[in-house]
Each structure stands twice: as structure tokens, then as C-alpha cells.
Design an enzyme around this catalytic site. Structure first.
Site, PDB file in Angstrom:
ATOM      1  N   PHE A 180     -13.328   1.614   5.389  1.00 29.14           N
ATOM      2  CA  PHE A 180     -12.393   1.033   4.442  1.00 29.14           C
ATOM      3  C   PHE A 180     -12.196   1.991   3.272  1.00 29.14           C
ATOM      4  O   PHE A 180     -13.164   2.530   2.734  1.00 29.14           O
ATOM      5  CB  PHE A 180     -12.926  -0.316   3.948  1.00 29.14           C
ATOM      6  CG  PHE A 180     -11.918  -1.096   3.177  1.00 29.14           C
ATOM      7  CD1 PHE A 180     -10.898  -1.769   3.815  1.00 29.14           C
ATOM      8  CD2 PHE A 180     -11.985  -1.142   1.794  1.00 29.14           C
ATOM      9  CE1 PHE A 180      -9.962  -2.488   3.094  1.00 29.14           C
ATOM     10  CE2 PHE A 180     -11.051  -1.855   1.062  1.00 29.14           C
ATOM     11  CZ  PHE A 180     -10.037  -2.531   1.714  1.00 29.14           C
ATOM     12  N   VAL A 181     -10.932   2.221   2.871  1.00 33.59           N
ATOM     13  CA  VAL A 181     -10.624   3.127   1.774  1.00 33.59           C
ATOM     14  C   VAL A 181      -9.769   2.423   0.713  1.00 33.59           C
ATOM     15  O   VAL A 181      -9.013   1.499   1.025  1.00 33.59           O
ATOM     16  CB  VAL A 181      -9.912   4.413   2.259  1.00 33.59           C
ATOM     17  CG1 VAL A 181     -10.835   5.263   3.101  1.00 33.59           C
ATOM     18  CG2 VAL A 181      -8.636   4.097   3.014  1.00 33.59           C
ATOM     19  N   GLU A 203       4.001   3.983   6.360  1.00 30.14           N
ATOM     20  CA  GLU A 203       2.769   3.216   6.165  1.00 30.14           C
ATOM     21  C   GLU A 203       1.770   4.053   5.383  1.00 30.14           C
ATOM     22  O   GLU A 203       1.702   5.264   5.551  1.00 30.14           O
ATOM     23  CB  GLU A 203       2.142   2.884   7.529  1.00 30.14           C
ATOM     24  CG  GLU A 203       2.763   1.709   8.237  1.00 30.14           C
ATOM     25  CD  GLU A 203       2.085   0.398   7.882  1.00 30.14           C
ATOM     26  OE1 GLU A 203       1.664   0.226   6.720  1.00 30.14           O
ATOM     27  OE2 GLU A 203       1.979  -0.447   8.766  1.00 30.14           O
ATOM     28  N   ASP A 204       0.959   3.400   4.576  1.00 33.36           N
ATOM     29  CA  ASP A 204      -0.139   4.094   3.912  1.00 33.36           C
ATOM     30  C   ASP A 204      -1.251   4.391   4.918  1.00 33.36           C
ATOM     31  O   ASP A 204      -1.809   5.471   4.943  1.00 33.36           O
ATOM     32  CB  ASP A 204      -0.676   3.283   2.734  1.00 33.36           C
ATOM     33  CG  ASP A 204      -1.067   1.860   3.096  1.00 33.36           C
ATOM     34  OD1 ASP A 204      -0.643   1.346   4.159  1.00 33.36           O
ATOM     35  OD2 ASP A 204      -1.794   1.226   2.307  1.00 33.36           O
ATOM     36  N   ARG A 212      -5.647   0.076  -6.479  1.00 31.88           N
ATOM     37  CA  ARG A 212      -4.402   0.748  -6.071  1.00 31.88           C
ATOM     38  C   ARG A 212      -4.039   1.921  -6.974  1.00 31.88           C
ATOM     39  O   ARG A 212      -3.451   2.885  -6.535  1.00 31.88           O
ATOM     40  CB  ARG A 212      -3.228  -0.226  -6.075  1.00 31.88           C
ATOM     41  CG  ARG A 212      -3.252  -1.230  -4.974  1.00 31.88           C
ATOM     42  CD  ARG A 212      -1.932  -2.009  -4.925  1.00 31.88           C
ATOM     43  NE  ARG A 212      -2.056  -3.209  -4.136  1.00 31.88           N
ATOM     44  CZ  ARG A 212      -2.026  -3.248  -2.815  1.00 31.88           C
ATOM     45  NH1 ARG A 212      -1.884  -2.140  -2.127  1.00 31.88           N
ATOM     46  NH2 ARG A 212      -2.143  -4.403  -2.170  1.00 31.88           N
ATOM     47  N   GLY A 249       0.766  -1.240   0.000  1.00 34.39           N
ATOM     48  CA  GLY A 249       0.000   0.000   0.000  1.00 34.39           C
ATOM     49  C   GLY A 249       0.790   1.280   0.000  1.00 34.39           C
ATOM     50  O   GLY A 249       0.332   2.288  -0.510  1.00 34.39           O
ATOM     51  N   ASP A 263      -5.800  -0.976  -1.662  1.00 32.02           N
ATOM     52  CA  ASP A 263      -6.620  -1.798  -2.536  1.00 32.02           C
ATOM     53  C   ASP A 263      -7.783  -2.465  -1.818  1.00 32.02           C
ATOM     54  O   ASP A 263      -7.818  -2.526  -0.591  1.00 32.02           O
ATOM     55  CB  ASP A 263      -5.766  -2.896  -3.166  1.00 32.02           C
ATOM     56  CG  ASP A 263      -5.388  -3.988  -2.164  1.00 32.02           C
ATOM     57  OD1 ASP A 263      -5.680  -5.158  -2.426  1.00 32.02           O
ATOM     58  OD2 ASP A 263      -4.804  -3.662  -1.103  1.00 32.02           O
ATOM     59  N   ASP A 303      -4.376   1.180  11.173  1.00 29.38           N
ATOM     60  CA  ASP A 303      -5.674   0.992  11.835  1.00 29.38           C
ATOM     61  C   ASP A 303      -5.446   0.339  13.189  1.00 29.38           C
ATOM     62  O   ASP A 303      -5.188   1.027  14.151  1.00 29.38           O
ATOM     63  CB  ASP A 303      -6.703   0.299  10.939  1.00 29.38           C
ATOM     64  CG  ASP A 303      -6.186  -0.933  10.223  1.00 29.38           C
ATOM     65  OD1 ASP A 303      -5.310  -1.640  10.751  1.00 29.38           O
ATOM     66  OD2 ASP A 303      -6.687  -1.197   9.127  1.00 29.38           O
TER      67      ASP A 303
END
Length: 184
Positions: free
Chosen positions: A160-161, A107-108, A173, A53, A167, A111
Site C-alpha cells: 500500500f502506498v 490511473e494513479d 494525498r 487519486g 491516500d 492493482d
């Protein structure tokens, strides 16, 4: 005339609505790059990107930085579809020494923090001068660890994104904007 961002997209069986534009993302990346550049000026820095990600975020971040860091990657997996499995699997790993270097984990999205906890525990014996964390997105409502997130681009709700490297089940992506899962 600027290209219109679709309000809704479909990936496989899910609908996603527009969340952040490419321009909003780039503004956030520029702010993070300025902060990181200032802190690490004159220091030996390794950006440790967490694949898959982070690849777009790390690429944009390093191009905006005023320093010239080393770049390395780890590939871990904790997602199945749109849900975290709670289990972190390391698929590829770090291949150079970190003795005396400053490590910035990139990190992208953070969570629960399970992946981050796994990475930091793995790095503790590598001899790094310091280990810090930079994330484009943080979900504070579900973050459950005591690990400091040193650089946060944006806090988002526990939705969720997809897009900008993130993805849904292997797709989405390449989207330049960020989309949020539409709730039923």
C-alpha cells in the site's frame, strides 16, 4: 540546500516509509508524457482521469505533453481504508460524448484491475475510436485482468502506498513524495 525527505511518516494508525522521491516521480511522468504525445500527435484525445487519486498525476502528465487533449474525469470508489473492497461504485461520471475520439484512461495505480474493468465496460458503448490505459503505478503481482495496460510508469510490489494524490483513509494525498506502508 534540498529539503530532506522524511524516512518515515505516520498517517492515522499506520507507519509509512519513503519509497519514491518527487524527482523520481517527475522523471517517470516525463517519460510517460513523451510516449503519449508521440502516439497521439494530431489525434483527438480525451484524457479520462479516475478520481481522486489521479489528480496530481494527470495534472503533471498533461503539462508535460506536447499535445492539447480534452480532459474529463470519472469518480469511482473501491477502497475502504487500505484494502480494496472488490466492489466498484461510480460516484460521478463522464458528461461529454466520445464519438470518434481516442480515450486514454489515466490511473494513479492499477492493482487488481476491478476498477479498470468497470470503466472499460462502461466506455464500450460510447463510440470512442480507441480506449487505452496509462497508469503511474502497476502492481503486477495482483493484477488479474486481461486488459492491456498500455503505458506503465513503474511496476511496484503489492504494498500500500500514499502520497502524490494517493491516500490512506482520506489523508496523505498532498505528500509530494510516495511512501509505502511499513509492514509490522
Amino acid at each position: 540546500m534540498p529539503k530532506k525527505i522524511p524516512e518515515m511518516i505516520q498517517i492515522k494508525d499506520k507507519q509509512f516509509k519513503k519509497y519514491l522521491s518527487k524527482e523520481e516521480i517527475q522523471e517517470t511522468v516525463q517519460q510517460l508524457a513523451a510516449q503519449v504525445s508521440e502516439e497521439y500527435e494530431g489525434k483527438e484525445l480525451v484524457l479520462l482521469g479516475i478520481l481522486n487519486g489521479c489528480f496530481l498525476f494527470l495534472s503533471d502528465l498533461v503539462r508535460e505533453m506536447k499535445t492539447d487533449p480534452e480532459i474529463s474525469f470519472l469518480k469511482l470508489s473501491s477502497y475502504e481504508g487500505s484494502e480494496s473492497s472488490g466492489q466498484v461504485k461510480q460516484l460521478i461520471g463522464l458528461d461529454e460524448g466520445l464519438d470518434g475520439k481516442h480515450v486514454l484512461i489515466v490511473e494513479d495505480i492499477v492493482d487488481t484491475g476491478n476498477t479498470l474493468e468497470h470503466i472499460i465496460s462502461s466506455l464500450e458503448n460510447e463510440g470512442a475510436e480507441s480506449v487505452k490505459v496509462c497508469t503511474l503505478l502497476l502492481k503486477p503481482d495482483v493484477y488479474s485482468k486481461d486488459i492491456a495496460i498500455d503505458y506503465v510508469g513503474r511496476e511496484i510490489p503489492n504494498d500500500f502506498v500514499v502520497g502524490y494524490g494517493m491516500d490512506y483513509d482520506g489523508q496523505g494525498r498532498s505528500l509530494e513524495h510516495l511512501y509505502q506502508l511499513e509492514k509490522a
